[in-house]
Design a protein around this motif. Structure first.
Motif, short mmCIF file in Angstrom:
data_model
loop_
_atom_site.label_atom_id
_atom_site.label_comp_id
_atom_site.label_asym_id
_atom_site.label_seq_id
_atom_site.Cartn_x
_atom_site.Cartn_y
_atom_site.Cartn_z
N TYR A 120 69.55 1.24 -6.04
CA TYR A 120 68.19 1.49 -6.51
C TYR A 120 68.17 2.09 -7.91
O TYR A 120 67.14 2.01 -8.60
N ASP A 121 69.28 2.68 -8.35
CA ASP A 121 69.36 3.11 -9.75
C ASP A 121 69.29 1.90 -10.68
O ASP A 121 68.73 1.97 -11.78
N LYS A 122 69.85 0.79 -10.25
CA LYS A 122 69.86 -0.44 -11.06
C LYS A 122 68.58 -1.25 -10.91
O LYS A 122 68.29 -2.12 -11.73
N LEU A 123 67.84 -0.99 -9.85
CA LEU A 123 66.62 -1.77 -9.58
C LEU A 123 65.46 -1.21 -10.40
O LEU A 123 65.15 -0.02 -10.31
N GLN A 124 64.81 -2.05 -11.16
CA GLN A 124 63.69 -1.63 -11.99
C GLN A 124 62.33 -1.99 -11.39
O GLN A 124 61.34 -1.30 -11.62
N ASN A 125 62.30 -3.08 -10.62
CA ASN A 125 61.04 -3.50 -10.00
C ASN A 125 61.35 -4.45 -8.86
O ASN A 125 62.45 -5.00 -8.78
N PHE A 126 60.38 -4.66 -7.99
CA PHE A 126 60.52 -5.69 -6.97
C PHE A 126 59.15 -6.10 -6.44
O PHE A 126 58.16 -5.38 -6.60
N THR A 127 59.13 -7.27 -5.85
CA THR A 127 57.94 -7.73 -5.13
C THR A 127 58.37 -8.09 -3.72
O THR A 127 59.52 -8.49 -3.48
N GLY A 143 50.70 -8.16 4.33
CA GLY A 143 50.27 -7.98 2.95
C GLY A 143 51.43 -8.09 1.98
O GLY A 143 52.47 -8.66 2.29
N SER A 144 51.25 -7.51 0.80
CA SER A 144 52.27 -7.59 -0.24
C SER A 144 52.43 -6.24 -0.93
O SER A 144 51.51 -5.42 -0.96
N LEU A 145 53.62 -6.04 -1.47
CA LEU A 145 53.94 -4.82 -2.20
C LEU A 145 54.58 -5.19 -3.53
O LEU A 145 55.48 -6.03 -3.57
N ARG A 146 54.11 -4.54 -4.59
CA ARG A 146 54.73 -4.67 -5.91
C ARG A 146 55.09 -3.27 -6.39
O ARG A 146 54.25 -2.37 -6.33
N PHE A 147 56.31 -3.13 -6.88
CA PHE A 147 56.82 -1.82 -7.29
C PHE A 147 57.46 -1.91 -8.66
O PHE A 147 58.15 -2.89 -8.98
N LYS A 148 57.24 -0.88 -9.47
CA LYS A 148 57.87 -0.79 -10.78
C LYS A 148 58.17 0.68 -11.05
O LYS A 148 57.32 1.55 -10.77
N LYS A 149 59.36 0.96 -11.56
CA LYS A 149 59.71 2.35 -11.85
C LYS A 149 58.85 2.90 -12.98
O LYS A 149 58.42 2.16 -13.85
N PRO A 150 58.57 4.24 -12.95
CA PRO A 150 59.14 5.22 -12.03
C PRO A 150 58.52 5.19 -10.63
O PRO A 150 59.23 5.29 -9.64
N LEU A 151 57.22 5.07 -10.51
CA LEU A 151 56.60 4.93 -9.19
C LEU A 151 55.21 4.30 -9.35
O LEU A 151 54.18 4.92 -9.10
#
Length: 226
Positions: free
Chosen positions: A37-44, A64-72
């Motif tokens: 997860y340190d290497k992961l910047q975003n995910f869908t 449903g759906s989830l979209r994530f982008k660092k930091p939170l």
């Protein structure tokens, strides 16, 4: 007699060591998740969510759906059975309920605790700092790990995560103080696929009632992501 006693003692010691090894989390799980997860910047991802109310026995399934982008930065969109949109930015949280034509605005600190549901689901929790862990071995193709918060909250007294071989969390079951379960399973997961910043902006549609709860100490109408 002495030899038999020695043998029995050795067997008991072996059982204790085996039990301890099973209960303690393997270092590779914690370090593997952290590194991944340190290497992961975003995910869908698309998700299937099952909410189980212990007292009534009622079970509700959502998709449903989830979209994530660092930091939170979060965009959590429930499609069925009732639409709901949760958007988390660095400045605020929006909870929009189209059927009720109302949008609630909350302060971002509601999800910044490492023990919050969304922190666990997105792999941002400090597992080795805030939880005691128990490695429960393989569950099908996934590794099952039970989490016990060192300082439980009403929203989380226990949790279970299922981890893929690539150390990505594919499922999490959050158990609250009342024994209710919030079980989220990722069906389609794409990491570092690129998520534009505009994904995490929200403006209440015209005619929607806005309930501003940004002031410190605000309590949501319902548990977020639940």
């Amino acid at each position: 007699m002495r030899k038999r006693s020695f043998t029995l003692g050795a067997m008991l010691l072996a059982l204790v060591i085996a039990a301890t090894a099973q209960a303690a989390p393997s270092a590779d799980i914690v370090s593997g998740i952290r590194t991944r997860y340190d290497k992961l910047q975003n995910f869908t991802a698309t998700f299937e969510q099952t909410l189980t109310h212990k007292e009534s026995g009622n079970v509700e399934k959502r998709t449903g759906s989830l979209r994530f982008k660092k930091p939170l930065l979060i965009r959590w969109e429930t499609e069925a059975p009732s639409p709901e949109l949760l958007v988390v930015t660095e400045k605020e949280i929006w909870d929009y309920l189209p059927d009720e034509e109302v949008a609630y605005r909350y302060p971002p600190d509601l999800v910044q605790d490492s023990r919050s549901i969304i922190q666990v689901l997105t792999g941002q929790s400090a597992l080795d700092r805030d939880f005691d862990l128990k490695d429960e071995g393989k569950d099908g193709n996934l590794r099952k790990v039970r989490l016990y918060p060192k300082e439980p909250t009403s929203q989380m007294v226990e949790a279970v995560i299922w981890v893929e071989n690539d150390y990505l969390i594919r499922r999490a079951d959050i158990i609250d103080f009342y024994g209710n379960h919030n079980d989220v399973r990722f069906v389609d997961f794409k990491s570092n696929s690129g998520v534009p910043a505009s994904t995490f902006s929200f403006t209440p549609p015209k005619g929607v009632d806005v309930e501003d709860r940004v002031e410190k100490g605000a309590v949501p109408e319902r548990n977020l992501f639940n």
